[in-house]
Write an enzyme that holds these catalytic residues in place. Structure first.
Site, PDB file in Angstrom:
ATOM      1  N   ARG A 262       0.850  -1.186   0.000  1.00  0.00           N
ATOM      2  CA  ARG A 262       0.000   0.000   0.000  1.00  0.00           C
ATOM      3  C   ARG A 262       0.891   1.242   0.000  1.00  0.00           C
ATOM      4  O   ARG A 262       2.057   1.192   0.398  1.00  0.00           O
ATOM      5  CB  ARG A 262      -0.917   0.009   1.222  1.00  0.00           C
ATOM      6  CG  ARG A 262      -1.835  -1.206   1.316  1.00  0.00           C
ATOM      7  CD  ARG A 262      -2.678  -1.146   2.570  1.00  0.00           C
ATOM      8  NE  ARG A 262      -3.589  -2.289   2.683  1.00  0.00           N
ATOM      9  CZ  ARG A 262      -3.310  -3.423   3.306  1.00  0.00           C
ATOM     10  NH1 ARG A 262      -2.119  -3.558   3.898  1.00  0.00           N
ATOM     11  NH2 ARG A 262      -4.191  -4.408   3.364  1.00  0.00           N
ATOM     12  N   LYS A 286      -1.903  -2.048   7.853  1.00  0.00           N
ATOM     13  CA  LYS A 286      -3.128  -1.483   8.410  1.00  0.00           C
ATOM     14  C   LYS A 286      -3.385  -2.064   9.795  1.00  0.00           C
ATOM     15  O   LYS A 286      -3.014  -3.194  10.096  1.00  0.00           O
ATOM     16  CB  LYS A 286      -4.311  -1.796   7.482  1.00  0.00           C
ATOM     17  CG  LYS A 286      -4.241  -1.097   6.144  1.00  0.00           C
ATOM     18  CD  LYS A 286      -5.384  -1.504   5.242  1.00  0.00           C
ATOM     19  CE  LYS A 286      -6.710  -1.044   5.776  1.00  0.00           C
ATOM     20  NZ  LYS A 286      -7.819  -1.349   4.847  1.00  0.00           N
ATOM     21  N   HIS A 358      -3.020   2.107  -5.785  1.00  0.00           N
ATOM     22  CA  HIS A 358      -3.714   0.852  -5.481  1.00  0.00           C
ATOM     23  C   HIS A 358      -3.920  -0.011  -6.725  1.00  0.00           C
ATOM     24  O   HIS A 358      -4.134  -1.225  -6.604  1.00  0.00           O
ATOM     25  CB  HIS A 358      -5.056   1.139  -4.822  1.00  0.00           C
ATOM     26  CG  HIS A 358      -5.360   0.213  -3.681  1.00  0.00           C
ATOM     27  ND1 HIS A 358      -4.625   0.198  -2.511  1.00  0.00           N
ATOM     28  CD2 HIS A 358      -6.299  -0.763  -3.532  1.00  0.00           C
ATOM     29  CE1 HIS A 358      -5.115  -0.718  -1.699  1.00  0.00           C
ATOM     30  NE2 HIS A 358      -6.108  -1.324  -2.297  1.00  0.00           N
ATOM     31  N   ARG A 361      -1.522  -2.840  -6.799  1.00  0.00           N
ATOM     32  CA  ARG A 361      -1.891  -3.938  -5.906  1.00  0.00           C
ATOM     33  C   ARG A 361      -2.905  -4.850  -6.600  1.00  0.00           C
ATOM     34  O   ARG A 361      -2.796  -6.081  -6.539  1.00  0.00           O
ATOM     35  CB  ARG A 361      -2.468  -3.357  -4.625  1.00  0.00           C
ATOM     36  CG  ARG A 361      -2.712  -4.336  -3.493  1.00  0.00           C
ATOM     37  CD  ARG A 361      -3.073  -3.544  -2.241  1.00  0.00           C
ATOM     38  NE  ARG A 361      -3.545  -4.389  -1.164  1.00  0.00           N
ATOM     39  CZ  ARG A 361      -2.767  -4.983  -0.270  1.00  0.00           C
ATOM     40  NH1 ARG A 361      -1.457  -4.833  -0.355  1.00  0.00           N
ATOM     41  NH2 ARG A 361      -3.273  -5.718   0.699  1.00  0.00           N
ATOM     42  N   HIS A 384      -4.254  -9.752   3.491  1.00  0.00           N
ATOM     43  CA  HIS A 384      -5.652  -9.485   3.808  1.00  0.00           C
ATOM     44  C   HIS A 384      -6.020 -10.159   5.123  1.00  0.00           C
ATOM     45  O   HIS A 384      -5.671 -11.319   5.356  1.00  0.00           O
ATOM     46  CB  HIS A 384      -6.570 -10.006   2.697  1.00  0.00           C
ATOM     47  CG  HIS A 384      -6.534  -9.152   1.469  1.00  0.00           C
ATOM     48  ND1 HIS A 384      -6.884  -9.623   0.232  1.00  0.00           N
ATOM     49  CD2 HIS A 384      -6.193  -7.850   1.279  1.00  0.00           C
ATOM     50  CE1 HIS A 384      -6.777  -8.658  -0.668  1.00  0.00           C
ATOM     51  NE2 HIS A 384      -6.339  -7.582  -0.047  1.00  0.00           N
ATOM     52  N   TYR A 393     -11.238 -10.744  -6.561  1.00  0.00           N
ATOM     53  CA  TYR A 393     -10.352 -11.069  -7.673  1.00  0.00           C
ATOM     54  C   TYR A 393     -10.796 -12.323  -8.418  1.00  0.00           C
ATOM     55  O   TYR A 393     -10.284 -12.597  -9.512  1.00  0.00           O
ATOM     56  CB  TYR A 393      -8.918 -11.248  -7.152  1.00  0.00           C
ATOM     57  CG  TYR A 393      -8.369  -9.983  -6.559  1.00  0.00           C
ATOM     58  CD1 TYR A 393      -8.075  -8.885  -7.349  1.00  0.00           C
ATOM     59  CD2 TYR A 393      -8.173  -9.865  -5.180  1.00  0.00           C
ATOM     60  CE1 TYR A 393      -7.589  -7.711  -6.810  1.00  0.00           C
ATOM     61  CE2 TYR A 393      -7.684  -8.695  -4.626  1.00  0.00           C
ATOM     62  CZ  TYR A 393      -7.405  -7.621  -5.446  1.00  0.00           C
ATOM     63  OH  TYR A 393      -6.930  -6.458  -4.900  1.00  0.00           O
TER      64      TYR A 393
END
Length: 413
Positions: A262, A286, A358, A361, A384, A393
């Site tokens: 990120r 995150k 992004h 990514r 994730h 995806y």
């Protein structure tokens, strides 16, 4: 001309040395050298400081009288006759911070907060200290609530007890369409958190958080936008790696494209995070989560090329620094997003979706899926926390999806 060449013959510097700023101007010049400024910027900065010193002398102010209020007074008088040039305000702010760090002038006078800012500051402290929210996320909550408070009948803290369900629902109904459905959903989430906060802290008698309506937004409705492999290589080739900026941009883009990082994770990387012996580095992700990731050879080569031949001299420990003085790390993820956006525009790719960081990514996840990786493996690479985040995806694997298509009724007739 170098900075030292200019300073050795500068009449502006000689005037400042003989004026009321004498005790601080030497430190100021040292800071210009340390931060990597050139002689053109130094000339502009000394020009505005000369006017400031003359203004102080005319009013018989001493150096100890200098603070933010005095600077505002000077600028008000200065702009009546002249226009400010770019960098003038920054030069004066830098003077104050330099002299304050050296103890020449006193500490900053606390700014008096408005009633709304007092409410928001309490909310920020609650989020960070009681809920463990990061400073960046807390700022997002405060940003939304600053707008919301302006639309509510709240003049001060005491008015929070007078909020009614009609006030809360009315604001959401009026402003839910100001942006996208995603923005409206975030607005409602921030508003609920604030209403729970004022109830738990005893600033309101009723918990009104439950009365905020839900925003309907179906999940997994859109397709992730991504760059194809040729487009990605075109973006990377667009970096001029013969220049310092090109080396920096290429190294940052490689970390985005090859590792799926990120923007904030790239911006916050420090020299201490990279272990060159083991070929891995530390990521601050995150939710204050940390993880060690391997450093692929091509990414490591790009990073080493920037650090050895492109990164300007600086006391900052951040890996990626601003190209213009002062050479410090990017204050937020926006700097990395801008690098990605400019690279895509430079490559001439007219992409309908995301143009920021992004998309790299998404591109990595799409390429991994087409190479045979499972969604679980992709989720592990992208770190994730929830499997549902990776499920989007699955929709880009068109070859596998075609095998699930049922015959159209009547197609055989």
């Amino acid at each position: 001309m170098t900075l030292d060449d200019y300073l050795s013959s500068s009449r502006l510097l000689r005037r400042l040395t003989a004026g009321p700023l004498n005790d601080g101007i030497g430190l100021y010049v040292d800071r210009l050298r340390r931060d990597g400024y050139g002689w053109i910027h130094a000339r502009s900065a000394l020009h505005i400081l000369t006017h400031f010193a003359r203004w102080l002398s005319d009013r018989r102010f001493d150096i100890q009288d200098i603070d933010e209020h005095r600077v505002r007074q000077f600028l008000k008088a200065y702009t009546r006759r002249r226009s400010l040039r770019g960098g003038d305000r920054s030069a004066l702010d830098r003077l104050i911070s330099t002299m304050r760090d050296a103890g020449i002038i006193g500490p900053a006078v606390p700014v008096m907060l408005t009633p709304h800012e007092q409410i928001l500051e309490g909310f920020r402290q609650y989020l960070e200290q009681r809920r463990g929210v990061s400073a960046t996320s807390a700022e997002s909550y405060v940003w939304f609530m600053r707008r919301i408070l302006r639309g509510l009948p709240v003049a001060g803290i005491e008015d929070l007890r007078c909020l009614t369900q009609r006030d809360v629902v009315g604001y959401v109904e009026q402003h839910a369409d100001d942006g996208s459905a995603a923005t409206a959903k975030i607005l409602c989430s921030r508003f609920r958190s604030f209403l729970r906060y004022i109830f738990l802290e005893g600033l309101a008698d009723t918990d009104l958080s439950a009365c905020i309506p839900s925003i309907r937004r179906y999940s997994l409705t859109g397709l992730p936008t991504y760059l194809s492999a040729p487009q990605l290589e075109q973006v990377l080739r667009g970096c001029d790696r013969t220049t310092a900026v090109g080396k920096r941009d290429y190294a940052a883009l490689m970390m985005l494209a090859r590792l799926g990082l990120r923007a904030k994770e790239v911006a916050t990387l420090t020299l201490d995070d990279v272990d060159w012996r083991t070929g891995q580095f530390l990521i601050r992700g995150k939710g204050r989560r940390r993880a060690f990731m391997p450093l692929p050879p091509d990414v490591g080569e790009a990073l080493a090329a920037y650090l050895s031949n492109g990164r300007p001299a600086s006391g900052s420990r951040h890996i990626f620094l601003r190209a213009c003085p002062p050479h410090v790390g990017f204050p937020s993820a926006q700097g990395i997003r801008d690098i990605a956006r400019r690279a895509i525009e430079r490559a001439g790719i007219d992409h309908p979706g995301r143009r920021g960081s992004h998309i790299f990514r998404h591109s990595l996840a799409t390429e991994l899926l087409r190479s045979g990786a499972t969604l679980t493996q992709i989720g592990q690479v992208l770190r994730h926390q929830h499997h549902d985040t990776t499920r989007i995806y699955a929709k880009v694997d068109l070859a596998s999806l075609r095998t699930l298509i049922l015959p159209w009724p009547g197609a055989g007739q």
